[in-house]
Design an enzyme around this catalytic site. Sequence first.
Site, mmCIF file in Angstrom:
data_model
loop_
_atom_site.group_PDB
_atom_site.id
_atom_site.type_symbol
_atom_site.label_atom_id
_atom_site.label_comp_id
_atom_site.label_asym_id
_atom_site.label_seq_id
_atom_site.Cartn_x
_atom_site.Cartn_y
_atom_site.Cartn_z
ATOM 1 N N LYS A 25 -2.095 4.875 -4.239
ATOM 2 C CA LYS A 25 -3.115 4.999 -3.365
ATOM 3 C C LYS A 25 -4.377 5.358 -4.034
ATOM 4 O O LYS A 25 -5.284 4.951 -3.267
ATOM 5 C CB LYS A 25 -2.594 6.665 -2.714
ATOM 6 C CG LYS A 25 -1.560 6.385 -1.450
ATOM 7 C CD LYS A 25 -1.384 7.714 -0.908
ATOM 8 C CE LYS A 25 0.050 7.662 0.262
ATOM 9 N NZ LYS A 25 -0.400 7.139 1.453
ATOM 10 N N GLY A 54 11.382 -3.701 4.244
ATOM 11 C CA GLY A 54 12.606 -3.613 4.136
ATOM 12 C C GLY A 54 13.138 -4.782 2.975
ATOM 13 O O GLY A 54 14.346 -5.164 2.713
ATOM 14 N N SER A 62 -0.899 3.411 10.319
ATOM 15 C CA SER A 62 0.121 4.614 9.980
ATOM 16 C C SER A 62 0.233 5.307 10.941
ATOM 17 O O SER A 62 -0.702 5.510 11.877
ATOM 18 C CB SER A 62 -0.878 5.102 8.782
ATOM 19 O OG SER A 62 -0.136 6.438 8.546
ATOM 20 N N ASN A 109 -6.309 -0.860 0.620
ATOM 21 C CA ASN A 109 -6.252 -0.618 1.950
ATOM 22 C C ASN A 109 -7.142 0.361 2.433
ATOM 23 O O ASN A 109 -7.086 1.592 1.894
ATOM 24 C CB ASN A 109 -4.836 -0.388 1.946
ATOM 25 C CG ASN A 109 -4.231 0.014 3.047
ATOM 26 O OD1 ASN A 109 -4.442 0.827 3.914
ATOM 27 N ND2 ASN A 109 -3.235 -0.597 3.691
ATOM 28 N N ASN A 163 0.958 8.442 10.882
ATOM 29 C CA ASN A 163 0.864 9.803 10.334
ATOM 30 C C ASN A 163 -0.555 10.531 10.720
ATOM 31 O O ASN A 163 -0.557 11.573 10.117
ATOM 32 C CB ASN A 163 1.398 10.053 8.962
ATOM 33 C CG ASN A 163 3.068 9.294 8.746
ATOM 34 O OD1 ASN A 163 3.619 9.994 9.273
ATOM 35 N ND2 ASN A 163 3.262 8.720 7.708
ATOM 36 N N THR A 164 -1.243 9.863 11.059
ATOM 37 C CA THR A 164 -2.813 10.386 11.260
ATOM 38 C C THR A 164 -2.731 10.120 12.762
ATOM 39 O O THR A 164 -2.785 8.936 13.443
ATOM 40 C CB THR A 164 -4.006 9.374 10.635
ATOM 41 O OG1 THR A 164 -3.602 9.608 8.998
ATOM 42 C CG2 THR A 164 -5.272 9.986 11.183
ATOM 43 N N ASN A 209 3.499 -1.867 8.767
ATOM 44 C CA ASN A 209 3.719 -0.700 8.435
ATOM 45 C C ASN A 209 4.929 -0.143 8.685
ATOM 46 O O ASN A 209 5.834 -0.958 9.127
ATOM 47 C CB ASN A 209 2.529 0.287 9.107
ATOM 48 C CG ASN A 209 1.878 1.161 7.981
ATOM 49 O OD1 ASN A 209 2.597 1.932 7.614
ATOM 50 N ND2 ASN A 209 0.482 1.270 8.029
ATOM 51 N N LYS A 255 -3.707 -4.647 8.895
ATOM 52 C CA LYS A 255 -2.320 -4.434 8.777
ATOM 53 C C LYS A 255 -1.937 -3.703 10.057
ATOM 54 O O LYS A 255 -2.303 -2.577 10.595
ATOM 55 C CB LYS A 255 -2.300 -3.204 7.641
ATOM 56 C CG LYS A 255 -0.510 -2.746 7.445
ATOM 57 C CD LYS A 255 -0.453 -2.220 6.128
ATOM 58 C CE LYS A 255 0.961 -2.132 5.871
ATOM 59 N NZ LYS A 255 1.276 -1.048 4.440
ATOM 60 N N ALA A 299 0.935 -1.125 -0.025
ATOM 61 C CA ALA A 299 0.071 -0.030 0.071
ATOM 62 C C ALA A 299 0.816 1.345 -0.028
ATOM 63 O O ALA A 299 2.010 1.420 0.515
ATOM 64 C CB ALA A 299 -0.839 0.078 1.314
ATOM 65 N N ASN A 342 8.297 8.654 5.403
ATOM 66 C CA ASN A 342 7.275 9.572 4.803
ATOM 67 C C ASN A 342 6.343 9.882 6.004
ATOM 68 O O ASN A 342 5.962 9.251 6.944
ATOM 69 C CB ASN A 342 6.299 8.766 3.637
ATOM 70 C CG ASN A 342 5.126 7.820 4.375
ATOM 71 O OD1 ASN A 342 4.089 8.381 4.625
ATOM 72 N ND2 ASN A 342 5.596 6.521 4.591
ATOM 73 N N PHE A 381 1.888 2.788 -2.857
ATOM 74 C CA PHE A 381 2.393 3.274 -4.075
ATOM 75 C C PHE A 381 1.192 3.967 -4.980
ATOM 76 O O PHE A 381 1.386 5.027 -5.610
ATOM 77 C CB PHE A 381 3.195 2.085 -4.563
ATOM 78 C CG PHE A 381 3.822 2.552 -5.929
ATOM 79 C CD1 PHE A 381 4.950 3.266 -6.021
ATOM 80 C CD2 PHE A 381 2.966 2.227 -7.215
ATOM 81 C CE1 PHE A 381 5.367 3.800 -7.432
ATOM 82 C CE2 PHE A 381 3.320 2.526 -8.693
ATOM 83 C CZ PHE A 381 4.811 3.112 -8.641
ATOM 84 N N GLY A 417 0.452 11.189 5.460
ATOM 85 C CA GLY A 417 -0.879 11.714 6.382
ATOM 86 C C GLY A 417 -1.916 11.159 5.311
ATOM 87 O O GLY A 417 -2.965 12.068 5.575
ATOM 88 N N PHE A 418 -2.042 10.008 4.883
ATOM 89 C CA PHE A 418 -3.178 9.672 4.104
ATOM 90 C C PHE A 418 -3.790 10.780 3.194
ATOM 91 O O PHE A 418 -5.048 11.033 3.061
ATOM 92 C CB PHE A 418 -4.419 9.353 4.961
ATOM 93 C CG PHE A 418 -4.427 8.007 5.773
ATOM 94 C CD1 PHE A 418 -3.261 7.124 5.614
ATOM 95 C CD2 PHE A 418 -5.293 7.831 6.929
ATOM 96 C CE1 PHE A 418 -3.146 5.998 6.306
ATOM 97 C CE2 PHE A 418 -5.281 6.505 7.652
ATOM 98 C CZ PHE A 418 -4.317 5.565 7.106
HETATM 99 C C1 LIG Z 1 5.781 6.697 0.600
HETATM 100 C C2 LIG Z 1 5.205 5.570 1.216
HETATM 101 C C3 LIG Z 1 3.737 5.640 1.322
HETATM 102 C C4 LIG Z 1 3.154 4.815 2.261
HETATM 103 N N1 LIG Z 1 1.748 4.669 2.248
HETATM 104 C C5 LIG Z 1 0.757 3.651 2.837
HETATM 105 C C6 LIG Z 1 -0.187 3.684 2.941
HETATM 106 O O1 LIG Z 1 -0.843 4.596 2.434
HETATM 107 N N2 LIG Z 1 -1.022 2.771 3.811
HETATM 108 C C7 LIG Z 1 -0.260 1.831 4.254
HETATM 109 O O2 LIG Z 1 -0.860 1.039 4.852
HETATM 110 N N3 LIG Z 1 0.982 1.747 4.042
HETATM 111 C C8 LIG Z 1 1.696 2.644 3.384
HETATM 112 N N4 LIG Z 1 2.993 2.555 3.312
HETATM 113 C C9 LIG Z 1 3.847 1.515 4.078
HETATM 114 C C10 LIG Z 1 4.029 0.382 3.076
HETATM 115 O O3 LIG Z 1 2.879 -0.220 2.511
HETATM 116 C C11 LIG Z 1 4.924 -0.674 3.750
HETATM 117 O O4 LIG Z 1 4.146 -1.262 5.010
HETATM 118 C C12 LIG Z 1 6.282 -0.441 4.375
HETATM 119 O O5 LIG Z 1 6.730 0.875 3.750
HETATM 120 C C13 LIG Z 1 7.275 -1.254 4.581
HETATM 121 O O6 LIG Z 1 7.468 -1.886 3.363
HETATM 122 P P1 LIG Z 1 8.952 -1.554 2.529
HETATM 123 O O7 LIG Z 1 10.169 -1.295 3.535
HETATM 124 O O8 LIG Z 1 9.100 -2.444 1.465
HETATM 125 O O9 LIG Z 1 8.589 -0.028 1.892
HETATM 126 C C14 LIG Z 1 3.764 3.838 2.559
HETATM 127 C C15 LIG Z 1 5.163 3.568 2.470
HETATM 128 C C16 LIG Z 1 5.817 4.479 1.905
HETATM 129 C C17 LIG Z 1 7.281 4.284 1.659
#
Ligand SMILES: Cc1cc2nc3c(=O)[nH]c(=O)nc-3n(C[C@H](O)[C@H](O)[C@H](O)COP(=O)(O)O)c2cc1C
Length: 364
Positions: A65, A295, A173, A139, A175-176, A243, A214, A61, A110, A63, A113-114
Amino acid sequence: MIGLLEALTRPLLSLLDAEDAHRLAIRALKIPPFVKLTADDPLLAVRAFGLNFPSPIGMAAGFDKHAEVPDALLALGFGFVEVGTVTPQPQTGNPRPRLFRLPRDQGVINRLGFNSEGADAVLRRLAARVDAGGIVGVNVGANRDSVDRIADYVRLIETFAPVVSYFSVNISSPNTPGLRELQQAKIFDDLLARVMEARARMSREAGTTPVLIKIAPDLTLSELDDLVGGARKHRVDGMIIGNTTVSRPPGLRDQVTAKEAGGLSGRPLFALSTRMLAETYVRVEGAFPLIGVGGIDSGEAALAKIRAGACLIQLYSALVFHGLRLVAAIKSDISNTLRREGLSGIDALVGADAAAMTAEEWPT
Ligand SMILES: Cc1cc2nc3c(=O)[nH]c(=O)nc-3n(C[C@H](O)[C@H](O)[C@H](O)COP(=O)(O)O)c2cc1C
């Protein structure tokens, strides 16, 4: 096709502000009529939540949105795509800049903030592609200024059940403000009761859409006990771990950027999120499957998540540094490992190391 796209965009993307680069990537993915060129190795197929995944590698989630390019992502090799987070009402999110790269750490911070175009716009797009096939989950999250956050989730379940393969209920998240409070046992119980009730109500019209939760990687183990207990009690279909983290592991090299507020993802999140995945796996005792996220940037990292307890994995941040080629590379590494070990699928590996991992020292 991937090669051409990347040759055109990657050098430019790395010079741009991270959020502008992301917008450009989405635009590029909208251009060509993407058609999946090669079928996946049958060894990679996974069945989970009643769905048949051609491979275990999903787009996480955040990428896509607003569900602008799910079919392009499926065609480019993802086994499934999770769009969102979507909120009921459109909202702009936090002020920019709110997305930062940590290139030396291969991490991302990041605090978007949705930012969401809202449920109506996303529904229109998902409804238009509903017959296209492929596994596309949504999501869902609450609006920042919502007075009844649980009602937001219920409304989104009702809105999207007919057009998605699964739900990811995002209560993690960072950020909210206050959103992570939904992970507290009592509120979580109420949330799950109402979400599962909404799913059941919709099942006549939409079938039984799987509901996944999640969670954050920053929970204490006693909070995790409560969450897994609640999830088992309400018979959710799965959990996604996890997350982004609000923690900052010691030893980050991009020291200045690391001080930005927000959720950290990418390589610095790998150890913590994999440990939390293993901790979740041993508590779930096979009651439902898990998706491992955090990661993953190689076949080896993907296999470690599988051995920690994931039957499906997702990634996002590593694509910023390695591009879309990474998806094919991870699939081929997993296929090769399965062949070498004489296995007929990833099932035999899922959770193989979970118990041992939970006995190790806590990762820093
Ligand atoms: C730029 C960015 C925006 C994200 N937005 C959301 C989101 O809207 N909702 C959510 O559940 N996770 C969001 N995530 C978290 C990712 O879905 C994931 O759980 C997290 O980045 C860990 O995976 P990664 O290390 O492969 O990036 C976001 C991550 C990034 C980097």
